[in-house]
Motif scaffolding. Structure first.
Motif, PDB file in Angstrom:
ATOM      1  N   GLY A 183       0.746  -1.251   0.000  1.00 24.82           N
ATOM      2  CA  GLY A 183       0.000   0.000   0.000  1.00 24.82           C
ATOM      3  C   GLY A 183       0.769   1.291   0.000  1.00 24.82           C
ATOM      4  N   ALA A 184       2.090   1.240   0.164  1.00 25.66           N
ATOM      5  CA  ALA A 184       2.865   2.476   0.236  1.00 25.66           C
ATOM      6  C   ALA A 184       4.222   2.274  -0.418  1.00 25.66           C
ATOM      7  CB  ALA A 184       3.039   2.932   1.683  1.00 25.66           C
ATOM      8  N   LEU A 185       4.628   3.249  -1.213  1.00 21.01           N
ATOM      9  CA  LEU A 185       5.931   3.255  -1.866  1.00 21.01           C
ATOM     10  C   LEU A 185       6.601   4.594  -1.606  1.00 21.01           C
ATOM     11  CD1 LEU A 185       4.728   1.899  -5.320  1.00 21.01           C
ATOM     12  CD2 LEU A 185       6.078   0.595  -3.674  1.00 21.01           C
ATOM     13  N   ALA A 186       7.899   4.578  -1.537  1.00 16.27           N
ATOM     14  CA  ALA A 186       8.650   5.826  -1.388  1.00 16.27           C
ATOM     15  C   ALA A 186       9.796   5.830  -2.379  1.00 16.27           C
ATOM     16  CB  ALA A 186       9.183   5.983   0.031  1.00 16.27           C
ATOM     17  N   SER A 187      10.003   6.952  -3.009  1.00 16.39           N
ATOM     18  CA  SER A 187      11.178   7.166  -3.849  1.00 16.39           C
ATOM     19  C   SER A 187      12.192   7.968  -3.037  1.00 16.39           C
ATOM     20  CB  SER A 187      10.787   7.932  -5.124  1.00 16.39           C
ATOM     21  OG  SER A 187      11.938   8.286  -5.854  1.00 16.39           O
ATOM     22  N   LEU A 188      13.393   7.429  -2.911  1.00 11.87           N
ATOM     23  CA  LEU A 188      14.419   8.043  -2.071  1.00 11.87           C
ATOM     24  C   LEU A 188      15.708   8.209  -2.851  1.00 11.87           C
ATOM     25  CD1 LEU A 188      13.018   5.451  -0.145  1.00 11.87           C
ATOM     26  CD2 LEU A 188      13.748   7.167   1.509  1.00 11.87           C
ATOM     27  N   GLU A 189      16.534   9.122  -2.390  1.00 12.26           N
ATOM     28  CA  GLU A 189      17.810   9.380  -3.037  1.00 12.26           C
ATOM     29  C   GLU A 189      18.874   8.424  -2.508  1.00 12.26           C
ATOM     30  OE1 GLU A 189      18.977  13.440  -2.761  1.00 12.26           O
ATOM     31  OE2 GLU A 189      17.043  14.206  -3.463  1.00 12.26           O
ATOM     32  N   ARG A 190      19.686   7.945  -3.417  1.00 10.90           N
ATOM     33  CA  ARG A 190      20.827   7.122  -3.017  1.00 10.90           C
ATOM     34  C   ARG A 190      21.907   8.006  -2.388  1.00 10.90           C
ATOM     35  NH1 ARG A 190      21.370   1.986  -6.008  1.00 10.90           N
ATOM     36  NH2 ARG A 190      19.366   1.624  -7.023  1.00 10.90           N
ATOM     37  N   LEU A 191      22.613   7.453  -1.432  1.00 11.36           N
ATOM     38  CA  LEU A 191      23.750   8.128  -0.833  1.00 11.36           C
ATOM     39  C   LEU A 191      25.029   7.619  -1.492  1.00 11.36           C
ATOM     40  CD1 LEU A 191      22.670   7.867   2.917  1.00 11.36           C
ATOM     41  CD2 LEU A 191      22.349   9.810   1.358  1.00 11.36           C
ATOM     42  N   PRO A 192      26.063   8.414  -1.540  1.00 16.74           N
ATOM     43  CA  PRO A 192      27.319   7.937  -2.145  1.00 16.74           C
ATOM     44  C   PRO A 192      27.838   6.703  -1.408  1.00 16.74           C
ATOM     45  CG  PRO A 192      27.377  10.316  -1.783  1.00 16.74           C
ATOM     46  CD  PRO A 192      26.163   9.807  -1.079  1.00 16.74           C
ATOM     47  N   LEU A 193      28.253   5.686  -2.164  1.00 21.07           N
ATOM     48  CA  LEU A 193      28.801   4.487  -1.534  1.00 21.07           C
ATOM     49  C   LEU A 193      30.215   4.762  -1.034  1.00 21.07           C
ATOM     50  CD1 LEU A 193      27.865   1.399  -3.757  1.00 21.07           C
ATOM     51  CD2 LEU A 193      27.004   2.000  -1.490  1.00 21.07           C
ATOM     52  N   PRO A 194      30.570   4.202   0.114  1.00 17.43           N
ATOM     53  CA  PRO A 194      31.961   4.303   0.565  1.00 17.43           C
ATOM     54  C   PRO A 194      32.859   3.441  -0.316  1.00 17.43           C
ATOM     55  CG  PRO A 194      30.727   2.824   1.996  1.00 17.43           C
ATOM     56  CD  PRO A 194      29.729   3.429   1.053  1.00 17.43           C
ATOM     57  N   THR A 195      34.143   3.663  -0.239  1.00 15.56           N
ATOM     58  CA  THR A 195      35.095   2.806  -0.935  1.00 15.56           C
ATOM     59  C   THR A 195      35.243   1.497  -0.167  1.00 15.56           C
ATOM     60  OG1 THR A 195      36.996   3.636   0.294  1.00 15.56           O
ATOM     61  CG2 THR A 195      36.360   4.844  -1.709  1.00 15.56           C
ATOM     62  N   VAL A 196      35.809   0.505  -0.825  1.00 20.36           N
ATOM     63  CA  VAL A 196      36.087  -0.765  -0.142  1.00 20.36           C
ATOM     64  C   VAL A 196      37.011  -0.514   1.041  1.00 20.36           C
ATOM     65  CG1 VAL A 196      37.158  -3.037  -0.372  1.00 20.36           C
ATOM     66  CG2 VAL A 196      35.684  -2.161  -2.199  1.00 20.36           C
ATOM     67  N   ASP A 197      38.032   0.304   0.853  1.00 18.70           N
ATOM     68  CA  ASP A 197      38.951   0.607   1.957  1.00 18.70           C
ATOM     69  C   ASP A 197      38.205   1.154   3.164  1.00 18.70           C
ATOM     70  OD1 ASP A 197      41.522  -0.061   0.854  1.00 18.70           O
ATOM     71  OD2 ASP A 197      41.367   1.691  -0.432  1.00 18.70           O
ATOM     72  N   ASP A 198      37.286   2.070   2.919  1.00 18.54           N
ATOM     73  CA  ASP A 198      36.563   2.706   4.020  1.00 18.54           C
ATOM     74  C   ASP A 198      35.626   1.726   4.718  1.00 18.54           C
ATOM     75  OD1 ASP A 198      37.811   5.122   3.610  1.00 18.54           O
ATOM     76  OD2 ASP A 198      36.187   5.950   2.381  1.00 18.54           O
ATOM     77  N   VAL A 199      34.930   0.891   3.946  1.00 16.16           N
ATOM     78  CA  VAL A 199      33.896   0.053   4.538  1.00 16.16           C
ATOM     79  C   VAL A 199      34.486  -1.103   5.349  1.00 16.16           C
ATOM     80  CG1 VAL A 199      33.395  -1.738   2.807  1.00 16.16           C
ATOM     81  CG2 VAL A 199      31.524  -0.649   4.029  1.00 16.16           C
ATOM     82  N   VAL A 200      35.705  -1.536   5.018  1.00 19.82           N
ATOM     83  CA  VAL A 200      36.294  -2.656   5.763  1.00 19.82           C
ATOM     84  C   VAL A 200      37.288  -2.209   6.826  1.00 19.82           C
ATOM     85  CG1 VAL A 200      36.007  -4.148   3.752  1.00 19.82           C
ATOM     86  CG2 VAL A 200      38.239  -3.093   4.187  1.00 19.82           C
ATOM     87  N   ALA A 201      37.547  -0.920   6.905  1.00 16.16           N
ATOM     88  CA  ALA A 201      38.605  -0.430   7.792  1.00 16.16           C
ATOM     89  C   ALA A 201      38.411  -0.872   9.242  1.00 16.16           C
ATOM     90  CB  ALA A 201      38.695   1.092   7.709  1.00 16.16           C
ATOM     91  N   GLY A 202      37.181  -0.815   9.737  1.00 15.52           N
ATOM     92  CA  GLY A 202      36.950  -1.195  11.128  1.00 15.52           C
ATOM     93  C   GLY A 202      36.271  -2.536  11.295  1.00 15.52           C
ATOM     94  N   ALA A 203      36.201  -3.319  10.227  1.00 13.17           N
ATOM     95  CA  ALA A 203      35.461  -4.589  10.263  1.00 13.17           C
ATOM     96  C   ALA A 203      36.370  -5.754  10.635  1.00 13.17           C
ATOM     97  CB  ALA A 203      34.824  -4.846   8.905  1.00 13.17           C
ATOM     98  N   ARG A 204      35.766  -6.767  11.283  1.00  8.65           N
ATOM     99  CA  ARG A 204      36.481  -8.003  11.587  1.00  8.65           C
ATOM    100  C   ARG A 204      35.971  -9.172  10.760  1.00  8.65           C
ATOM    101  NH1 ARG A 204      40.960  -6.787  13.884  1.00  8.65           N
ATOM    102  NH2 ARG A 204      41.134  -8.986  14.449  1.00  8.65           N
ATOM    103  N   ARG A 205      34.676  -9.175  10.489  1.00 13.50           N
ATOM    104  CA  ARG A 205      34.045 -10.256   9.738  1.00 13.50           C
ATOM    105  C   ARG A 205      33.233  -9.647   8.595  1.00 13.50           C
ATOM    106  NH1 ARG A 205      37.295 -12.433  12.454  1.00 13.50           N
ATOM    107  NH2 ARG A 205      37.001 -14.204  13.884  1.00 13.50           N
ATOM    108  N   ILE A 206      33.537 -10.037   7.373  1.00  8.62           N
ATOM    109  CA  ILE A 206      32.815  -9.494   6.221  1.00  8.62           C
ATOM    110  C   ILE A 206      32.413 -10.621   5.272  1.00  8.62           C
ATOM    111  CG2 ILE A 206      34.089  -7.320   6.369  1.00  8.62           C
ATOM    112  CD1 ILE A 206      35.632  -8.180   3.849  1.00  8.62           C
ATOM    113  N   ILE A 207      31.426 -10.342   4.431  1.00  6.73           N
ATOM    114  CA  ILE A 207      31.103 -11.220   3.318  1.00  6.73           C
ATOM    115  C   ILE A 207      31.508 -10.527   2.027  1.00  6.73           C
ATOM    116  CG2 ILE A 207      29.246 -12.478   4.465  1.00  6.73           C
ATOM    117  CD1 ILE A 207      27.256 -10.679   2.931  1.00  6.73           C
ATOM    118  N   VAL A 208      31.904 -11.325   1.044  1.00  6.65           N
ATOM    119  CA  VAL A 208      32.315 -10.796  -0.253  1.00  6.65           C
ATOM    120  C   VAL A 208      31.544 -11.576  -1.311  1.00  6.65           C
ATOM    121  CG1 VAL A 208      34.260 -10.209  -1.738  1.00  6.65           C
ATOM    122  CG2 VAL A 208      34.610 -10.434   0.730  1.00  6.65           C
ATOM    123  N   CYS A 209      30.693 -10.902  -2.053  1.00  9.47           N
ATOM    124  CA  CYS A 209      29.803 -11.559  -3.013  1.00  9.47           C
ATOM    125  C   CYS A 209      30.331 -11.377  -4.426  1.00  9.47           C
ATOM    126  CB  CYS A 209      28.393 -10.978  -2.912  1.00  9.47           C
ATOM    127  SG  CYS A 209      27.629 -11.185  -1.284  1.00  9.47           S
TER     128      CYS A 209
END
Length: 275
Positions: free
Chosen positions: A98-124
């Protein structure tokens, strides 16, 4: 307060963000051009807004005003109000939620940024089904995985079907997309990740036999998940530190069942990865 705009013409240009939502090729082009995505249903819309995605507009049946009243109260965006028939004509399907929203995408971080503080990740790698990507994100987020990295050809986590199946988990799990598949895993190695390639190969190491250690102190681990049909590429299998498998029962093997689908396998492997 969002402004309420009654609409009755499916060809109204103000509804262009919602046109033919099941046409994957059209949506890829339109959403990329305008930097948008569509969220469906009250819970998913709430989670998208809470994640900081600016709202372009909403399209909904009048009966959804009350459930979403607090969200609408804080928006400065048009809310297009239509009956079910008009919504179906625009979107190409019955919008049961019953409800839809159109939203703006945010800029994606780089791989370096997204894994910098991570210990466990998945890679697809090359998981192209939007339903599978959404379900994998939901599993990973629920089981405590820190982040996801996608190969260039992976399905879009913000495609409507992915968002819907994930129940908004795509907003809870940080992710980035590789720009270079050929050398993409080298970036993870530079960050100290040990690569575990999930495969049904009988000579792979049972996943429970891989020493994981305390998630807070052990070395970083990256679980590599392959495409729906062929699994991981030979290059990624070769680059992995360990090839790991989820053992099948002997009875299942005798009946020719030697593997799980990628979503079920991801759930089991993520549980092992974060235990």
């Amino acid at each position: 307060m969002a402004s309420l705009v009654p609409v009755s013409d499916p060809a109204d240009p103000r509804l262009a963000d919602y046109v033919r939502l099941r046409d994957v090729n059209l949506r890829k082009s339109l959403e990329a051009e305008h930097g948008l995505f569509v969220a469906e249903g009250e819970k998913v819309i709430r989670r998208a807004v809470a994640a900081g995605h600016p709202v372009r507009s909403l399209l909904m049946a009048r009966r959804w005003f009350e459930p979403l009243a607090d969200v609408l109260d804080g928006l400065d965006a048009p809310v297009y109000v239509a009956d079910d028939a008009t919504m179906e004509s625009v979107t190409g399907f019955q919008v049961h939620r019953g409800a839809l929203a159109s939203l703006e995408r945010l800029p994606l971080p780089t791989v370096d940024d997204v894994v910098a503080g991570a210990r466990r990740i998945i890679v697809c790698e090359d998981i192209v089904d939007h339903t599978n990507i959404g379900a994998i994100f939901r599993c990973a987020a629920a089981l405590g995985v820190d982040a996801a990295v996608l190969a260039p050809r992976c399905a879009d986590p913000l495609y409507r079907r992915s968002v819907k199946v994930s129940m908004g988990a795509v907003f809870a799990l940080p992710y980035a997309r590789m720009t270079d598949w050929h050398n993409g895993l080298s970036t993870l190695r530079e960050h100290g990740f040990r690569l575990l390639a999930l495969t049904p190969a009988p000579d792979a190491l049972p996943i429970d036999d891989v020493p994981i250690g305390d998630v807070r102190t052990a070395e970083r681990r990256a679980l590599l998940l392959g495409s729906e049909g062929d699994g991981l590429s030979s290059r990624w299998l070769h680059e992995a530190d360990h090839r790991v498998r989820i053992p099948m029962s002997e009875a299942a093997l005798d009946r020719g069942v030697d593997s799980l689908n990628v979503v079920a396998a991801a759930a089991i492997a993520c549980y092992g990865l974060t235990r």
